[in-house]
Design a protein around this motif. Sequence first.
Motif, mmCIF file in Angstrom:
data_model
loop_
_atom_site.group_PDB
_atom_site.id
_atom_site.type_symbol
_atom_site.label_atom_id
_atom_site.label_comp_id
_atom_site.label_asym_id
_atom_site.label_seq_id
_atom_site.Cartn_x
_atom_site.Cartn_y
_atom_site.Cartn_z
ATOM 1 N N TYR A 87 -2.835 78.511 96.053
ATOM 2 C CA TYR A 87 -2.353 77.407 96.846
ATOM 3 C C TYR A 87 -1.234 77.962 97.739
ATOM 4 C CZ TYR A 87 -5.053 74.593 93.738
ATOM 5 O OH TYR A 87 -6.107 74.312 92.839
ATOM 6 N N ASP A 88 -1.151 77.142 98.806
ATOM 7 C CA ASP A 88 0.311 77.481 99.600
ATOM 8 C C ASP A 88 1.472 77.337 98.671
ATOM 9 O OD1 ASP A 88 2.418 76.695 101.525
ATOM 10 O OD2 ASP A 88 1.256 77.195 102.914
ATOM 11 N N HIS A 89 2.180 78.130 98.728
ATOM 12 C CA HIS A 89 3.837 77.863 97.922
ATOM 13 C C HIS A 89 4.984 78.039 98.961
ATOM 14 C CE1 HIS A 89 5.036 76.878 93.906
ATOM 15 N NE2 HIS A 89 6.008 78.060 93.816
ATOM 16 N N THR A 90 4.733 77.528 100.018
ATOM 17 C CA THR A 90 5.872 77.874 101.045
ATOM 18 C C THR A 90 7.071 76.774 100.381
ATOM 19 O OG1 THR A 90 4.488 78.442 102.800
ATOM 20 C CG2 THR A 90 6.526 77.364 103.428
ATOM 21 N N ASP A 91 8.225 77.111 100.485
ATOM 22 C CA ASP A 91 9.436 76.175 100.057
ATOM 23 C C ASP A 91 9.268 74.976 101.064
ATOM 24 O OD1 ASP A 91 10.575 77.654 102.304
ATOM 25 O OD2 ASP A 91 12.277 77.406 101.487
ATOM 26 N N HIS A 92 10.315 74.262 100.637
ATOM 27 C CA HIS A 92 10.462 72.525 101.289
ATOM 28 C C HIS A 92 11.227 72.952 102.558
ATOM 29 C CE1 HIS A 92 14.471 72.904 99.701
ATOM 30 N NE2 HIS A 92 14.611 72.095 100.475
ATOM 31 N N LYS A 93 12.066 74.129 102.880
ATOM 32 C CA LYS A 93 12.575 74.178 104.114
ATOM 33 C C LYS A 93 11.805 75.160 104.989
ATOM 34 C CE LYS A 93 17.322 74.306 102.192
ATOM 35 N NZ LYS A 93 18.588 74.867 102.141
ATOM 36 N N GLU A 94 10.616 75.664 104.809
ATOM 37 C CA GLU A 94 9.824 76.350 105.071
ATOM 38 C C GLU A 94 10.271 77.542 105.679
ATOM 39 O OE1 GLU A 94 7.273 74.445 107.966
ATOM 40 O OE2 GLU A 94 6.186 73.253 106.544
ATOM 41 N N GLU A 95 11.312 78.115 104.834
ATOM 42 C CA GLU A 95 12.082 79.381 105.180
ATOM 43 C C GLU A 95 11.395 80.667 104.030
ATOM 44 O OE1 GLU A 95 16.291 77.553 106.001
ATOM 45 O OE2 GLU A 95 15.803 78.696 104.294
ATOM 46 N N LYS A 96 10.799 80.275 102.852
ATOM 47 C CA LYS A 96 10.224 81.199 102.190
ATOM 48 C C LYS A 96 8.537 80.997 102.111
ATOM 49 C CE LYS A 96 14.292 82.307 99.618
ATOM 50 N NZ LYS A 96 14.851 82.465 98.064
ATOM 51 N N PHE A 97 7.860 81.915 102.500
ATOM 52 C CA PHE A 97 6.345 81.663 102.622
ATOM 53 C C PHE A 97 5.563 82.401 101.462
ATOM 54 C CE2 PHE A 97 8.526 81.836 106.750
ATOM 55 C CZ PHE A 97 8.373 80.384 107.220
ATOM 56 N N SER A 98 4.789 81.656 100.717
ATOM 57 C CA SER A 98 4.236 82.344 99.688
ATOM 58 C C SER A 98 2.883 81.532 99.298
ATOM 59 C CB SER A 98 5.272 82.152 98.315
ATOM 60 O OG SER A 98 6.461 82.600 98.572
ATOM 61 N N LEU A 99 2.229 82.425 98.677
ATOM 62 C CA LEU A 99 0.949 81.791 97.979
ATOM 63 C C LEU A 99 0.870 82.029 96.432
ATOM 64 C CD1 LEU A 99 -1.751 83.767 100.297
ATOM 65 C CD2 LEU A 99 -1.121 81.140 100.183
ATOM 66 N N MET A 100 0.419 81.252 95.766
ATOM 67 C CA MET A 100 0.604 81.112 94.404
ATOM 68 C C MET A 100 -0.674 80.653 93.693
ATOM 69 S SD MET A 100 0.903 78.972 91.644
ATOM 70 C CE MET A 100 2.019 77.769 91.754
ATOM 71 N N GLY A 101 -1.115 81.371 92.605
ATOM 72 C CA GLY A 101 -2.509 80.729 92.059
ATOM 73 C C GLY A 101 -2.691 81.350 90.548
ATOM 74 N N PHE A 102 -3.836 80.910 89.970
ATOM 75 C CA PHE A 102 -4.314 81.515 88.590
ATOM 76 C C PHE A 102 -5.181 82.620 88.724
ATOM 77 C CE2 PHE A 102 -2.840 77.021 88.509
ATOM 78 C CZ PHE A 102 -2.286 77.021 87.244
ATOM 79 N N ILE A 103 -4.911 83.533 87.983
ATOM 80 C CA ILE A 103 -5.643 84.904 88.064
ATOM 81 C C ILE A 103 -6.927 84.417 86.950
ATOM 82 C CG2 ILE A 103 -5.840 87.227 87.493
ATOM 83 C CD1 ILE A 103 -2.721 87.082 87.794
ATOM 84 N N ASN A 104 -8.043 85.173 87.370
ATOM 85 C CA ASN A 104 -9.265 85.065 86.382
ATOM 86 C C ASN A 104 -8.939 85.749 85.023
ATOM 87 O OD1 ASN A 104 -11.673 85.702 85.099
ATOM 88 N ND2 ASN A 104 -12.769 84.985 87.066
ATOM 89 N N GLU A 105 -9.182 85.003 84.093
ATOM 90 C CA GLU A 105 -8.763 85.697 82.758
ATOM 91 C C GLU A 105 -9.432 86.997 82.329
ATOM 92 O OE1 GLU A 105 -7.737 83.351 79.153
ATOM 93 O OE2 GLU A 105 -8.469 81.524 80.485
ATOM 94 N N GLY A 106 -10.522 87.253 83.347
ATOM 95 C CA GLY A 106 -11.355 88.283 82.808
ATOM 96 C C GLY A 106 -10.573 89.635 83.141
ATOM 97 N N LEU A 107 -9.401 89.573 83.974
ATOM 98 C CA LEU A 107 -8.520 90.568 84.465
ATOM 99 C C LEU A 107 -7.394 90.916 83.586
ATOM 100 C CD1 LEU A 107 -8.414 90.157 88.321
ATOM 101 C CD2 LEU A 107 -10.110 91.518 87.012
ATOM 102 N N ARG A 108 -7.341 90.175 82.252
ATOM 103 C CA ARG A 108 -6.510 90.244 81.420
ATOM 104 C C ARG A 108 -6.210 91.764 80.738
ATOM 105 N NH1 ARG A 108 -6.133 85.405 78.840
ATOM 106 N NH2 ARG A 108 -4.311 85.058 79.970
ATOM 107 N N ASP A 109 -7.527 92.095 80.652
ATOM 108 C CA ASP A 109 -7.530 93.386 79.901
ATOM 109 C C ASP A 109 -7.764 94.883 80.777
ATOM 110 O OD1 ASP A 109 -7.880 91.997 77.371
ATOM 111 O OD2 ASP A 109 -9.997 91.795 77.610
ATOM 112 N N VAL A 110 -7.335 94.523 82.171
ATOM 113 C CA VAL A 110 -7.592 95.947 82.988
ATOM 114 C C VAL A 110 -5.923 96.071 83.129
ATOM 115 C CG1 VAL A 110 -9.655 95.404 84.113
ATOM 116 C CG2 VAL A 110 -7.501 94.619 85.181
ATOM 117 N N SER A 111 -5.718 97.298 83.801
ATOM 118 C CA SER A 111 -4.333 97.608 84.148
ATOM 119 C C SER A 111 -3.744 96.641 85.082
ATOM 120 C CB SER A 111 -4.350 99.011 84.451
ATOM 121 O OG SER A 111 -4.966 99.282 85.764
#
Length: 348
Positions: free
Chosen positions: A226-250
């Motif tokens: 999801y878009d995770h830009t702050d309310h002032k639209e000064e810091k621009f980010s994406l944030m989300g959930f990683i597939n648990e299948g990647l827990r065991d890789v480096s």
Amino acid sequence: MDNRRKYIIIGAGLSGLVTAYALQKAGITDFIILEARDRTGGRIYTKNGIDLGATWFQNHHVHLNHLLNELSLDKFEQYASGKSILIYNTMAPPHYFESHYDGPSAYRITSGSMALISKLSGMLKEKIHLNTSVLAIQEKNEELELQSGQNTLYAEKVVITLPPKLAATLNFGPELSNPVLKALENTHTWMSNAMKVGIQFDSPFWRTKGFSGTIVGQVGPVIELYDHTDHKEEKFSLMGFINEGLRDVSAEIRKEKILSYLEKHLGKEIRSYVSYSEKDWSLDPYTSCKELKSVYMSPQYGNPIFDEWHFNGKLLFSGTETSPIHGGYLDGAVFSGLKAAKQIINGN
């Protein structure tokens, strides 16, 4: 630290802080909060302006909304304009869709979820004791004895706001009844199996390209984004959930798989990030436990046994998992915190 208090709250997450806030507002000051971490907030955690723990809420989460209003904290709507991406099959092309605003919108707390924790903690800072793990709780006559490292503390009443599975690992004397112990052990820990990723950029390039930043699909390295830009639209980010299948890789392999996947669907600009953060809650000893279990259906929260006092009216279990209303959400944590304070104040 005075080793005798009328009330002791274990856990300085949202539920514990709300209980303390409600007690203090009612004029009750003979209490302390014990927190094992070196910070307050529990499963609320903001890093580089990105919420790597609890994030969203909605209008029907009335207890949280009321608390935000009371504390003069603002909210803003989750960005969802533009094309979203649904990936349901690795062999099929992605499906593009646009959100329709005919349902309840998701909101975020202005300045991040930690703004709520900071506000509550600031009002309670003299009451909070960090780096203090409770190991055992024993009933001794008219009070409870708490063993915490080298310290022994005493209280008339204790509220435990730990995830139930972790609460079950404490050494209780006398032992908890079998129904209570089973209820604790069988209650899924919200967030315990979640892995989150947050990536910050100099600009919201996905918006410029007509994307909302939303990607949903169970078959890729990132199952939700999801878009995770702050309310002032000064810091621009994406944030989300990683597939648990990647827990065991480096960490290096996981990061490359995530970036390659997002580059494929959003563009090469994904490589020009400012910061990259991950949080695997299964590795957090104050959230998860060894018997990690992934839950893909909505778990059952709010077991009625958590409404009751234990140890002859001295011990209460609280926290979002104990809430019959919106358990596993921020609102459930607030409700349980208010409920625990009410039970203390009313003596039942």
